[in-house]
Write a protein that holds these residues in place. Structure first.
Motif, PDB file in Angstrom:
ATOM      1  N   GLY A 105      44.481  36.406  26.852  1.00  0.00           N
ATOM      2  CA  GLY A 105      45.099  35.874  28.063  1.00  0.00           C
ATOM      3  C   GLY A 105      44.828  36.752  29.276  1.00  0.00           C
ATOM      4  O   GLY A 105      44.552  36.264  30.372  1.00  0.00           O
ATOM      5  N   ALA A 106      44.904  38.055  29.088  1.00  0.00           N
ATOM      6  CA  ALA A 106      44.604  38.979  30.185  1.00  0.00           C
ATOM      7  C   ALA A 106      43.131  38.908  30.575  1.00  0.00           C
ATOM      8  O   ALA A 106      42.782  38.981  31.755  1.00  0.00           O
ATOM      9  CB  ALA A 106      44.984  40.401  29.792  1.00  0.00           C
ATOM     10  N   ALA A 107      42.265  38.757  29.585  1.00  0.00           N
ATOM     11  CA  ALA A 107      40.827  38.703  29.867  1.00  0.00           C
ATOM     12  C   ALA A 107      40.438  37.406  30.574  1.00  0.00           C
ATOM     13  O   ALA A 107      39.431  37.373  31.298  1.00  0.00           O
ATOM     14  CB  ALA A 107      40.037  38.853  28.573  1.00  0.00           C
ATOM     15  N   LEU A 108      41.194  36.352  30.392  1.00  0.00           N
ATOM     16  CA  LEU A 108      40.878  35.077  31.045  1.00  0.00           C
ATOM     17  C   LEU A 108      40.922  35.195  32.565  1.00  0.00           C
ATOM     18  O   LEU A 108      40.199  34.479  33.268  1.00  0.00           O
ATOM     19  CB  LEU A 108      41.826  33.982  30.566  1.00  0.00           C
ATOM     20  CG  LEU A 108      41.652  33.543  29.111  1.00  0.00           C
ATOM     21  CD1 LEU A 108      42.690  32.501  28.734  1.00  0.00           C
ATOM     22  CD2 LEU A 108      40.243  33.021  28.857  1.00  0.00           C
ATOM     23  N   PHE A 109      41.743  36.111  33.082  1.00  0.00           N
ATOM     24  CA  PHE A 109      41.798  36.309  34.528  1.00  0.00           C
ATOM     25  C   PHE A 109      40.479  36.858  35.074  1.00  0.00           C
ATOM     26  O   PHE A 109      40.180  36.693  36.256  1.00  0.00           O
ATOM     27  CB  PHE A 109      42.955  37.234  34.903  1.00  0.00           C
ATOM     28  CG  PHE A 109      44.297  36.580  34.788  1.00  0.00           C
ATOM     29  CD1 PHE A 109      44.735  35.692  35.755  1.00  0.00           C
ATOM     30  CD2 PHE A 109      45.109  36.832  33.702  1.00  0.00           C
ATOM     31  CE1 PHE A 109      45.968  35.077  35.650  1.00  0.00           C
ATOM     32  CE2 PHE A 109      46.346  36.225  33.582  1.00  0.00           C
ATOM     33  CZ  PHE A 109      46.784  35.337  34.556  1.00  0.00           C
TER      34      PHE A 109
END
Length: 176
Positions: A105-109
């Motif tokens: 989820g953090a990497a999706l940003f």
């Protein structure tokens, strides 16, 4: 990549104190690395700064979930391989999925970034963690259920005759 894998093997050996668990875990980590390298080729990435940085982080990201399953398997008191594999999945599966979900989820940003470095690094994190998740929750438990150690198989401190001999050698080599 090979130096990172060797260091990860030593860390797994220290963490699990089981040679066979360490070997099977490294096999899964090699699978994660192979999946990412195959993705790089299929995506048409050439070896540049982003890919070089990604490869240095690759083994570190791939060991995380695998080591949780291996330690849970090694710490289970059940005798059978299937029972120990189920225990490892039950005790660590939800924590591994939650950890992967938050990191992905953090990497999706990073996909929203304009700089190619960040979008490629985000892609690397997502692809690597998806591979690590599949290897830790599907492939490693299947390997352990079929060929995992039982009882004291592969233990560094298996019996009175060999008690701690390998462990002392490893500690001396690592200066612990």
């Amino acid at each position: 990549l090979s130096l990172s894998m060797a260091l990860a093997f030593v860390v797994l050996l220290v963490a699990t104190r089981n040679l066979w668990l360490s070997v099977l875990s490294c096999l899964c980590m090699s699978g994660v690395a192979s999946c990412f390298l195959a993705f790089m080729i299929l995506a048409g990435w050439t070896l540049g700064p982003v890919e070089s940085i990604s490869m240095t982080v690759l083994v570190g990201l791939s060991v995380d979930y695998v080591v949780h399953i291996a330690i849970a398997y090694g710490g289970c008191t059940a005798w059978g391989r299937v029972a120990r594999s189920r225990y490892a999945l039950r005790s660590m599966g939800s924590a591994i999925v939650a950890g992967a979900a938050t990191t992905i989820g953090a990497a999706l940003f990073l996909f929203a970034c304009v700089c190619i470095f960040f979008t490629k690094f985000g892609t690397f994190v997502v692809v690597t963690l998806c591979g690590a998740l599949i290897h830790a929750l599907v492939i490693l438990p299947a390997l352990l259920a079929q060929a995992g150690p039982q009882g004291v198989d592969g233990e560094l401190e298996a019996n009175a005759n060999t008690r701690g001999r390998m462990w002392r050698i490893l500690r001396r080599w690592l200066h612990l």
